[in-house]
Design an enzyme around this catalytic site. Structure first.
Site, PDB file in Angstrom:
ATOM      1  NE  ARG A  48     -21.967  42.972 102.626  1.00 31.40           N
ATOM      2  CZ  ARG A  48     -21.691  42.285 103.733  1.00 31.40           C
ATOM      3  NH1 ARG A  48     -20.532  42.399 104.317  1.00 31.40           N
ATOM      4  NH2 ARG A  48     -22.592  41.498 104.279  1.00 31.40           N
ATOM      5  CE1 TYR A 104     -23.194  42.730  96.210  1.00 31.75           C
ATOM      6  CE2 TYR A 104     -22.825  41.071  97.887  1.00 31.75           C
ATOM      7  CZ  TYR A 104     -23.061  42.382  97.534  1.00 31.75           C
ATOM      8  OH  TYR A 104     -23.163  43.339  98.500  1.00 31.75           O
ATOM      9  N   GLY A 105     -19.688  39.697  95.791  1.00 28.94           N
ATOM     10  CA  GLY A 105     -18.971  39.455  97.062  1.00 28.94           C
ATOM     11  C   GLY A 105     -18.554  38.020  97.305  1.00 28.94           C
ATOM     12  CB  SER A 112     -23.548  37.485 107.406  1.00 24.17           C
ATOM     13  OG  SER A 112     -22.671  36.448 107.034  1.00 24.17           O
ATOM     14  CE1 TYR A 144     -23.365  50.381 115.078  1.00 20.43           C
ATOM     15  CE2 TYR A 144     -25.131  51.205 116.471  1.00 20.43           C
ATOM     16  CZ  TYR A 144     -24.706  50.617 115.294  1.00 20.43           C
ATOM     17  OH  TYR A 144     -25.627  50.249 114.349  1.00 20.43           O
ATOM     18  N   GLY A 145     -19.792  52.113 120.181  1.00 20.52           N
ATOM     19  CA  GLY A 145     -18.696  52.494 121.088  1.00 20.52           C
ATOM     20  C   GLY A 145     -18.957  52.090 122.531  1.00 20.52           C
ATOM     21  CG  ASN A 182     -21.135  47.151 121.846  1.00 15.66           C
ATOM     22  OD1 ASN A 182     -22.126  47.225 122.572  1.00 15.66           O
ATOM     23  ND2 ASN A 182     -21.226  46.991 120.536  1.00 15.66           N
ATOM     24  CG  ASP A 212     -15.887  38.653 107.160  1.00 19.32           C
ATOM     25  OD1 ASP A 212     -16.930  38.759 107.838  1.00 19.32           O
ATOM     26  OD2 ASP A 212     -15.830  37.983 106.114  1.00 19.32           O
ATOM     27  CG  HIS A 245     -17.904  34.508 109.643  1.00 20.86           C
ATOM     28  ND1 HIS A 245     -19.281  34.566 109.676  1.00 20.86           N
ATOM     29  CD2 HIS A 245     -17.508  35.559 108.892  1.00 20.86           C
ATOM     30  CE1 HIS A 245     -19.693  35.612 108.972  1.00 20.86           C
ATOM     31  NE2 HIS A 245     -18.643  36.232 108.492  1.00 20.86           N
ATOM     32  CB  CYS A 258     -24.498  39.847 113.690  1.00 24.33           C
ATOM     33  SG  CYS A 258     -26.021  39.093 113.099  1.00 24.33           S
ATOM     34  CE  LYS A 292     -17.393  35.489 105.145  1.00 20.52           C
ATOM     35  NZ  LYS A 292     -18.213  36.587 104.900  1.00 20.52           N
ATOM     36  NE  ARG A 311     -22.403  35.234 102.709  1.00 20.60           N
ATOM     37  CZ  ARG A 311     -23.275  34.586 103.451  1.00 20.60           C
ATOM     38  NH1 ARG A 311     -23.609  33.332 103.174  1.00 20.60           N
ATOM     39  NH2 ARG A 311     -23.818  35.153 104.505  1.00 20.60           N
ATOM     40  CG  ASN A 361     -20.396  48.634 113.178  1.00 19.49           C
ATOM     41  OD1 ASN A 361     -20.467  49.841 113.324  1.00 19.49           O
ATOM     42  ND2 ASN A 361     -20.849  48.013 112.101  1.00 19.49           N
TER      43      ASN A 361
HETATM   44  P1  GTP Z   1     -20.516  40.742 107.522  1.00 18.11           P
HETATM   45  O1  GTP Z   1     -19.595  41.630 106.752  1.00 18.11           O
HETATM   46  O2  GTP Z   1     -21.774  40.423 106.779  1.00 18.11           O
HETATM   47  O3  GTP Z   1     -19.862  39.503 108.040  1.00 18.11           O
HETATM   48  O4  GTP Z   1     -21.099  41.621 108.748  1.00 18.11           O
HETATM   49  P2  GTP Z   1     -20.494  42.134 110.149  1.00 18.11           P
HETATM   50  O5  GTP Z   1     -20.660  41.085 111.183  1.00 18.11           O
HETATM   51  O6  GTP Z   1     -19.132  42.679 109.950  1.00 18.11           O
HETATM   52  O7  GTP Z   1     -21.515  43.290 110.539  1.00 18.11           O
HETATM   53  P3  GTP Z   1     -21.318  44.887 110.587  1.00 18.11           P
HETATM   54  O8  GTP Z   1     -20.317  45.312 111.617  1.00 18.11           O
HETATM   55  O9  GTP Z   1     -21.086  45.357 109.211  1.00 18.11           O
HETATM   56  O10 GTP Z   1     -22.744  45.361 111.092  1.00 18.11           O
HETATM   57  C1  GTP Z   1     -23.927  45.064 110.405  1.00 18.11           C
HETATM   58  C2  GTP Z   1     -25.030  45.967 110.844  1.00 18.11           C
HETATM   59  O11 GTP Z   1     -25.224  45.866 112.256  1.00 18.11           O
HETATM   60  C3  GTP Z   1     -24.770  47.432 110.532  1.00 18.11           C
HETATM   61  O12 GTP Z   1     -25.946  48.001 110.021  1.00 18.11           O
HETATM   62  C4  GTP Z   1     -24.444  48.016 111.887  1.00 18.11           C
HETATM   63  O13 GTP Z   1     -24.801  49.368 111.981  1.00 18.11           O
HETATM   64  C5  GTP Z   1     -25.235  47.159 112.865  1.00 18.11           C
HETATM   65  N1  GTP Z   1     -24.554  47.074 114.191  1.00 18.11           N
HETATM   66  C6  GTP Z   1     -23.242  46.805 114.408  1.00 18.11           C
HETATM   67  N2  GTP Z   1     -22.934  46.872 115.728  1.00 18.11           N
HETATM   68  C7  GTP Z   1     -24.078  47.182 116.372  1.00 18.11           C
HETATM   69  C8  GTP Z   1     -24.414  47.386 117.762  1.00 18.11           C
HETATM   70  O14 GTP Z   1     -23.585  47.301 118.676  1.00 18.11           O
HETATM   71  N3  GTP Z   1     -25.727  47.683 118.032  1.00 18.11           N
HETATM   72  C9  GTP Z   1     -26.668  47.778 117.040  1.00 18.11           C
HETATM   73  N4  GTP Z   1     -27.917  48.066 117.409  1.00 18.11           N
HETATM   74  N5  GTP Z   1     -26.390  47.598 115.729  1.00 18.11           N
HETATM   75  C10 GTP Z   1     -25.112  47.301 115.391  1.00 18.11           C
HETATM   76  C1  SPV Z   2     -20.858  37.873 104.925  1.00  8.83           C
HETATM   77  O1  SPV Z   2     -21.939  37.673 104.346  1.00  8.83           O
HETATM   78  O2  SPV Z   2     -20.573  37.316 106.016  1.00  8.83           O
HETATM   79  C2  SPV Z   2     -19.874  38.807 104.339  1.00  8.83           C
HETATM   80  C3  SPV Z   2     -20.102  39.285 102.978  1.00  8.83           C
HETATM   81  O3  SPV Z   2     -18.870  39.111 104.961  1.00  8.83           O
HETATM   82  S1  SPV Z   2     -19.655  38.121 101.777  1.00  8.83           S
HETATM   83  O4  SPV Z   2     -18.315  38.441 101.279  1.00  8.83           O
HETATM   84  O5  SPV Z   2     -20.617  38.226 100.669  1.00  8.83           O
HETATM   85  O6  SPV Z   2     -19.629  36.802 102.332  1.00  8.83           O
HETATM   86 MN    MN Z   3     -18.776  37.951 106.976  1.00 11.38          MN
END
Ligand code: GTP
Ligand code: SPV
Ligand code: MN
Length: 606
Positions: A387, A215-216, A266, A514-515, A517, A291, A244, A268, A224, A73, A272
């Site tokens: 992505r 893009y996205g 985003s 990750y898990g 959490n 999302d 969001h 963060c 968005k 973005r 996951n």
């Molecule tokens: P958008 O699609 O941009 O809105 O992102 P999102 O909030 O869905 O983030 P996503 O789950 O794709 O994670 C983004 C990055 O953070 C990835 O590289 C993950 O591996 C990393 N990540 C996710 N959860 C954790 C966690 O609990 N710990 C750590 N250290 N990294 C994490």
């Molecule tokens: C974000 O950036 O929060 C996303 C990817 O989920 S996008 O669709 O480009 O906004």
């Molecule tokens: Mn997002």
């Protein structure tokens, strides 16, 4: 379908006007069929814009490489063009709508020459649901059409629901690269230079005009642009929430269910968390959305959420069978990959996929790339914001009710971000207003999801909505406060602040995330029923050090550290909010939030 066959008079007129303005070579109204999807892909393969991946490993899946300037973005080219500048607020870019339309109209003039215009009717939310909203996107990008097929419900079925006079959000999109006679894209992802890109929103007239990016979030306008920026304005006007947020279903060992949403900036961790596989026995997490959440109050006084999307547009790097097996299984077929690396056997690879790069790769720029682990500065093979676009229904953890038009009743809201210090692993708000305060101060280390903010620094991203709110953030805070004042607080979701990203002095993550959490989710589940061990602290309600069972590799001292109330750190945090963050919103920062700030400061000083 032909434009002449459109039964909705104002839609037909709108498309005809766009055709005369953008002068495409031909026009197609999308039906949403598999044959149409296949044609889009074939078109991009023929233009050298896509690579077919190994049919045995990743059936019906394709790789796209974008222009290096068009990988995320672009927040400084994203506009909220409300009539008054004050309605857009200090954190959105603003241009007078009449001036912006004039300027963009000249850009759109002839912008589709040499291309086909696709008209995509789409529904955000299950087709026909009373929470769903219909949009129609005009685009000259077959990549966008294919992605929209996965991310939204598209085609004739949407036109049927729209009827002859239904409401739709009109969305213009052009990549901004007309083709001369006989000219072809020839392997180059079409887009316009950065200073010609515009991602524009007209909140009063509910319109979206996007130009120059493929893009996205800049180009898939249901996501968005509609589901957050325009929908947040509708939600403000109509008393609901467009956020969001991921939506997950959490089942405890007794079979009791709670639905939880989470707003993290985003990249963060929303995708996951939404697909997490618990490490604690007997617990189950299932996915409703990863999302965006649209939430409305029902007669029982509770807030119900739907996921307006139909697919996942997820971050590839870091996704692997340990971190997110459900995502890996979702994207084994029928998936579009963007800006990941390609292996010699036409498989995909990215940093953090869980194994070393096999042999000679082609990096996201299309150049040969061989992994060199001795070179710490080696450029990544996959773009950090590369992505996957995968159908939600392919997710093994998808909840049965994920498409239920009623939505699911929410018990808890989580807020979080990447905070290496100060912010504890989990912290429950003492009240609704305290929770709104927590949401308003969300901050995170900057990630690669947007092009023009400096990675690595901490940026405040209130409610993870800073780039996605279609109006003044001060009014947005007010909207949240008002929901608490006008509804029975005991039925509102409880609010928690989480932080999986605490680092030690060596810069390593203390919490495995990750898990694992799930351990935190279990405590949150219990807190929703006023159970679980806790301590009331100046910053909120924290678990006692023994309330959350320690995962392997986390020592007692580690646990103490990430659950500690860092009084000095918080004093700095509060001072930063008072001096740098809240003043940005001027008069519109609700006084209730200053009262919360005063109260927490007083507790910290006591
Ligand atoms: P958008 O699609 O941009 O809105 O992102 P999102 O909030 O869905 O983030 P996503 O789950 O794709 O994670 C983004 C990055 O953070 C990835 O590289 C993950 O591996 C990393 N990540 C996710 N959860 C954790 C966690 O609990 N710990 C750590 N250290 N990294 C994490
Ligand atoms: C974000 O950036 O929060 C996303 C990817 O989920 S996008 O669709 O480009 O906004
Ligand atoms: Mn997002």
């Amino acid at each position: 379908m032909k434009v002449q066959e459109l039964k909705h008079a104002s839609l037909k007129k709108w498309v005809e006007d766009a055709v005369s303005l953008m002068t495409p070579d031909s026009v197609e109204v999308c039906d949403g069929s598999k044959a149409e999807y296949d044609r889009m892909i074939q078109f991009t393969l023929d233009a050298g814009l896509a690579t077919k991946l190994n049919e045995k490993i990743l059936p019906n899946s394709y790789l796209f490489r974008s222009d290096p300037s068009d990988v995320a973005r672009v927040e400084n080219r994203t506009y909220i063009a409300s009539k008054s500048k004050d309605d857009a607020g200090p954190t959105n870019n603003w241009i007078d709508p009449a001036e912006l339309k004039k300027n963009m109209t000249s850009l759109y003039k002839g912008s589709m020459k040499g291309r086909t215009m696709f008209v995509i009717p789409f529904s955000m939310g299950p087709v026909g649901s009373d929470i769903a909203k219909i949009g129609v996107e005009i685009t000259d990008s077959p990549y966008v059409v294919a992605n929209m097929h996965i991310m939204a419900r598209v085609g004739t079925k949407v036109l049927d629901v729209l009827g002859p006079d239904g409401f739709f959000v009109p969305c213009y999109h052009s990549v901004g690269k007309p083709l001369g006679a006989g000219e072809k894209d020839n392997g180059v992802w079409p887009c316009a230079p950065v200073d010609k890109k515009y991602i524009s929103h007209f909140p009063e007239t509910r319109e979206i005009w996007s130009y120059g990016s493929g893009y996205g979030g800049n180009a898939l306008l249901g996501k968005k642009c509609l589901a957050l920026r325009i929908a947040s304005v509708l939600a403000r006007d109509e008393g609901w929430l467009a956020e969001h947020m991921l939506i997950l279903k959490l089942t405890n060992p007794q079979g009791e269910v709670k639905y939880i949403t989470g707003a993290f900036p985003s990249a963060c961790g929303k995708t996951n968390l939404a697909m997490l596989i618990p490490t604690i026995p007997g617990w189950k997490v299932q996915t409703v959305g990863d999302d965006i959440a649209w939430m409305k109050f029902k007669e029982d006084g509770r807030l119900y959420a739907i996921n307006p999307e139909a697919g996942f547009f997820g971050v590839a790097p870091g996704t692997n069978n340990d971190s997110n097996k459900n995502a890996m299984d979702t994207i084994k077929s029928n998936t579009i990959y963007t800006n990941v690396a390609l292996t010699e056997d036409k498989n995909v690879w990215w940093e953090g996929i869980g194994y070393d790069a096999p042999g000679k790769l082609i990096d996201w720029n299309g150049n040969p790339w061989v992994q060199d682990k001795s070179n710490k500065d080696q450029k990544p093979a996959a773009h950090p914001n590369s992505r996957f676009t995968g159908p939600a229904k392919q997710c093994p953890a998808i909840a049965d009710e994920w498409e239920d038009p009623k939505g699911v009743p929410i018990s808890a809201f989580l807020f979080g971000g990447r905070r290496p210090k100060t912010i504890p692993l989990v912290n429950q708000a003492k009240s609704w207003i305290h929770g709104v305060f927590m949401g308003s101060i969300v901050g995170s280390e900057v990630t690669a999801a947007a092009l023009d903010v400096q990675a690595g620094t901490i940026r405040r991203d209130p409610f993870a909505m800073l780039p996605f709110c279609g109006y003044h953030m001060g009014d947005y805070f007010k909207h949240w406060i008002k929901l608490g004042q006008t509804h029975d607080e005991s039925k509102l979701p409880k609010i928690f602040f989480v932080n999986w990203f605490r680092k030690n002095d060596a810069g390593k993550f203390i919490w495995p995330g990750y898990g694992e959490n799930s351990r935190v989710l279990a405590w949150i589940f219990d807190r929703c029923d006023n159970k679980g061990k806790f301590v009331d602290t100046p910053i909120g309600i924290l678990p006692t050090p023994d309330a959350i069972e320690r995962p392997a590799g986390v020592s007692e001292a580690d646990m103490k550290e990430i659950l500690n109330v860092d009084i000095e750190g918080w004093k700095k945090e509060i001072a930063d909010v008072r001096q740098n963050h809240y003043p940005k919103f001027g008069d519109k920062l609700p006084k209730e939030l200053y009262s919360e700030l005063d109260a927490i400061e007083k507790r910290l000083n006591a």
